[in-house]
Design a protein around this motif. Structure first.
Motif, PDB file in Angstrom:
ATOM      1  N   GLY A  98     -10.017 -25.315  20.995  1.00 33.89           N
ATOM      2  CA  GLY A  98     -11.372 -24.952  20.594  1.00 33.89           C
ATOM      3  C   GLY A  98     -11.435 -24.550  19.131  1.00 33.89           C
ATOM      4  N   SER A  99     -10.448 -23.800  18.675  1.00 34.65           N
ATOM      5  CA  SER A  99     -10.392 -23.402  17.265  1.00 34.65           C
ATOM      6  C   SER A  99     -10.200 -24.613  16.362  1.00 34.65           C
ATOM      7  N   ALA A 100      -9.345 -25.532  16.776  1.00 32.66           N
ATOM      8  CA  ALA A 100      -9.132 -26.751  15.990  1.00 32.66           C
ATOM      9  C   ALA A 100     -10.406 -27.592  15.954  1.00 32.66           C
ATOM     10  N   PHE A 101     -11.094 -27.684  17.082  1.00 35.58           N
ATOM     11  CA  PHE A 101     -12.350 -28.427  17.130  1.00 35.58           C
ATOM     12  C   PHE A 101     -13.369 -27.793  16.182  1.00 35.58           C
ATOM     13  N   ALA A 102     -13.368 -26.470  16.085  1.00 31.78           N
ATOM     14  CA  ALA A 102     -14.307 -25.764  15.204  1.00 31.78           C
ATOM     15  C   ALA A 102     -14.106 -26.143  13.745  1.00 31.78           C
ATOM     16  N   LEU A 103     -12.919 -26.617  13.392  1.00 28.91           N
ATOM     17  CA  LEU A 103     -12.684 -27.043  12.013  1.00 28.91           C
ATOM     18  C   LEU A 103     -13.536 -28.254  11.647  1.00 28.91           C
ATOM     19  N   LEU A 104     -14.033 -28.956  12.660  1.00 30.72           N
ATOM     20  CA  LEU A 104     -14.921 -30.086  12.386  1.00 30.72           C
ATOM     21  C   LEU A 104     -16.264 -29.635  11.799  1.00 30.72           C
ATOM     22  N   PHE A 105     -16.550 -28.326  11.894  1.00 27.21           N
ATOM     23  CA  PHE A 105     -17.761 -27.789  11.267  1.00 27.21           C
ATOM     24  C   PHE A 105     -17.591 -27.606   9.760  1.00 27.21           C
ATOM     25  N   THR A 106     -16.377 -27.702   9.250  1.00 25.46           N
ATOM     26  CA  THR A 106     -16.097 -27.449   7.843  1.00 25.46           C
ATOM     27  C   THR A 106     -16.994 -28.253   6.896  1.00 25.46           C
ATOM     28  N   PRO A 107     -17.195 -29.558   7.108  1.00 30.88           N
ATOM     29  CA  PRO A 107     -18.106 -30.274   6.215  1.00 30.88           C
ATOM     30  C   PRO A 107     -19.536 -29.707   6.239  1.00 30.88           C
ATOM     31  N   LEU A 108     -19.971 -29.226   7.402  1.00 32.40           N
ATOM     32  CA  LEU A 108     -21.296 -28.612   7.491  1.00 32.40           C
ATOM     33  C   LEU A 108     -21.347 -27.343   6.650  1.00 32.40           C
ATOM     34  N   TRP A 109     -20.306 -26.496   6.734  1.00 30.69           N
ATOM     35  CA  TRP A 109     -20.295 -25.270   5.940  1.00 30.69           C
ATOM     36  C   TRP A 109     -20.267 -25.603   4.452  1.00 30.69           C
ATOM     37  N   LEU A 110     -19.534 -26.637   4.074  1.00 35.55           N
ATOM     38  CA  LEU A 110     -19.525 -27.071   2.669  1.00 35.55           C
ATOM     39  C   LEU A 110     -20.911 -27.512   2.224  1.00 35.55           C
ATOM     40  N   TYR A 111     -21.567 -28.283   3.059  1.00 38.02           N
ATOM     41  CA  TYR A 111     -22.900 -28.781   2.736  1.00 38.02           C
ATOM     42  C   TYR A 111     -23.903 -27.631   2.598  1.00 38.02           C
ATOM     43  N   ASP A 148     -16.785 -18.811  21.460  1.00 42.11           N
ATOM     44  CA  ASP A 148     -16.384 -17.650  20.676  1.00 42.11           C
ATOM     45  C   ASP A 148     -15.348 -18.029  19.613  1.00 42.11           C
ATOM     46  N   GLU A 149     -14.467 -18.967  19.928  1.00 43.25           N
ATOM     47  CA  GLU A 149     -13.528 -19.475  18.921  1.00 43.25           C
ATOM     48  C   GLU A 149     -14.266 -20.215  17.813  1.00 43.25           C
ATOM     49  N   PHE A 150     -15.319 -20.937  18.166  1.00 43.48           N
ATOM     50  CA  PHE A 150     -16.126 -21.617  17.143  1.00 43.48           C
ATOM     51  C   PHE A 150     -16.625 -20.609  16.111  1.00 43.48           C
ATOM     52  N   ALA A 151     -17.183 -19.508  16.600  1.00 46.39           N
ATOM     53  CA  ALA A 151     -17.733 -18.495  15.690  1.00 46.39           C
ATOM     54  C   ALA A 151     -16.629 -17.811  14.894  1.00 46.39           C
ATOM     55  N   GLY A 152     -15.575 -17.378  15.574  1.00 48.44           N
ATOM     56  CA  GLY A 152     -14.489 -16.678  14.890  1.00 48.44           C
ATOM     57  C   GLY A 152     -13.797 -17.540  13.850  1.00 48.44           C
ATOM     58  N   GLN A 153     -13.525 -18.790  14.199  1.00 49.08           N
ATOM     59  CA  GLN A 153     -12.881 -19.700  13.251  1.00 49.08           C
ATOM     60  C   GLN A 153     -13.788 -19.972  12.062  1.00 49.08           C
ATOM     61  N   SER A 154     -15.078 -20.065  12.293  1.00 53.02           N
ATOM     62  CA  SER A 154     -16.033 -20.300  11.200  1.00 53.02           C
ATOM     63  C   SER A 154     -16.110 -19.086  10.281  1.00 53.02           C
ATOM     64  N   ILE A 155     -16.095 -17.887  10.845  1.00 50.34           N
ATOM     65  CA  ILE A 155     -16.095 -16.662  10.036  1.00 50.34           C
ATOM     66  C   ILE A 155     -14.873 -16.634   9.133  1.00 50.34           C
ATOM     67  N   THR A 156     -13.741 -17.077   9.654  1.00 48.94           N
ATOM     68  CA  THR A 156     -12.494 -17.106   8.883  1.00 48.94           C
ATOM     69  C   THR A 156     -12.647 -17.893   7.594  1.00 48.94           C
ATOM     70  N   LEU A 157     -13.446 -18.937   7.603  1.00 49.72           N
ATOM     71  CA  LEU A 157     -13.574 -19.814   6.436  1.00 49.72           C
ATOM     72  C   LEU A 157     -14.551 -19.296   5.385  1.00 49.72           C
ATOM     73  N   LEU A 158     -15.307 -18.261   5.685  1.00 49.02           N
ATOM     74  CA  LEU A 158     -16.326 -17.783   4.746  1.00 49.02           C
ATOM     75  C   LEU A 158     -15.769 -17.372   3.380  1.00 49.02           C
ATOM     76  N   PRO A 159     -14.634 -16.669   3.299  1.00 46.10           N
ATOM     77  CA  PRO A 159     -14.128 -16.343   1.952  1.00 46.10           C
ATOM     78  C   PRO A 159     -13.800 -17.582   1.130  1.00 46.10           C
TER      79      PRO A 159
END
Length: 173
Positions: free
Chosen positions: A43-56, A95-106
């Motif tokens: 689930g955490s690895a799948f959440a990394l697929l949101f990375t392009p969205l966070w960049l955008y 919950d892993e989606f949210a936590g992993q996404s928070i990790t990338l904020l810095p």
């Protein structure tokens, strides 16, 4: 939390209402949490697929989107646990989606979001999510319902984000 889903009751999607199917599908991370081994890691690895969205979206809109993801996740995780009759089931990975996404904020804030840092963030988040130092362990054990399912991963994401920020600030600037 027991992540060995081999001893968990199967999820019977056909016996659910259409609405519950949609909620459970989100709760199990669009299927990523149904991995027979290490569903939280998948689930955490799948959440990394949101990375392009966070960049955008950039930093500010990503913070807002992740905040909304977390609020909605309280309902999604709580309802998924209720429908499948297992609290904080390892297959629930919203919950892993949210936590992993928070990790990338810095990384977004520092404009250092590259794949090496994303992998470092993934590793930090998984360490905190599995190890559960205080206050993650407190949230995992004492807070119930959807909030309890979400809160330990949100805190793990904050701890991982703090580690990334400190490494960048103290060692790379």
């Amino acid at each position: 939390m027991d992540t060995n889903i081999l001893h968990k009751p199967p999820i019977h999607f056909k016996q659910m209402t259409w609405f519950d199917r949609c909620i459970v599908f989100c709760g199990v991370g669009f299927g990523s949490g149904l991995s027979p081994k290490a569903p939280g890691t998948f689930g955490s690895a799948f959440a990394l697929l949101f990375t392009p969205l966070w960049l955008y979206l950039g930093f500010n809109l990503s913070v807002l989107a992740i905040f909304i993801m977390s609020l909605v996740g309280i309902y999604i995780c709580g309802q998924t646990a209720k429908v499948i009759h297992v609290h904080d089931d390892g297959r629930i990975v919203w919950d892993e989606f949210a936590g992993q996404s928070i990790t990338l904020l810095p990384l977004l804030y520092l404009q250092q979001l590259n794949w090496l840092w994303v992998i470092v963030g993934f590793i930090f988040f998984r360490i905190f999510d599995i190890w559960k130092p205080f206050p993650i362990s407190w949230a995992d054990q004492k807070v119930t319902g959807g909030l309890g399912i979400m809160l330990d991963d949100i805190i793990a994401g904050l701890w991982a984000a703090l580690c990334i920020f400190m490494i960048h600030f103290y060692f790379l600037t």
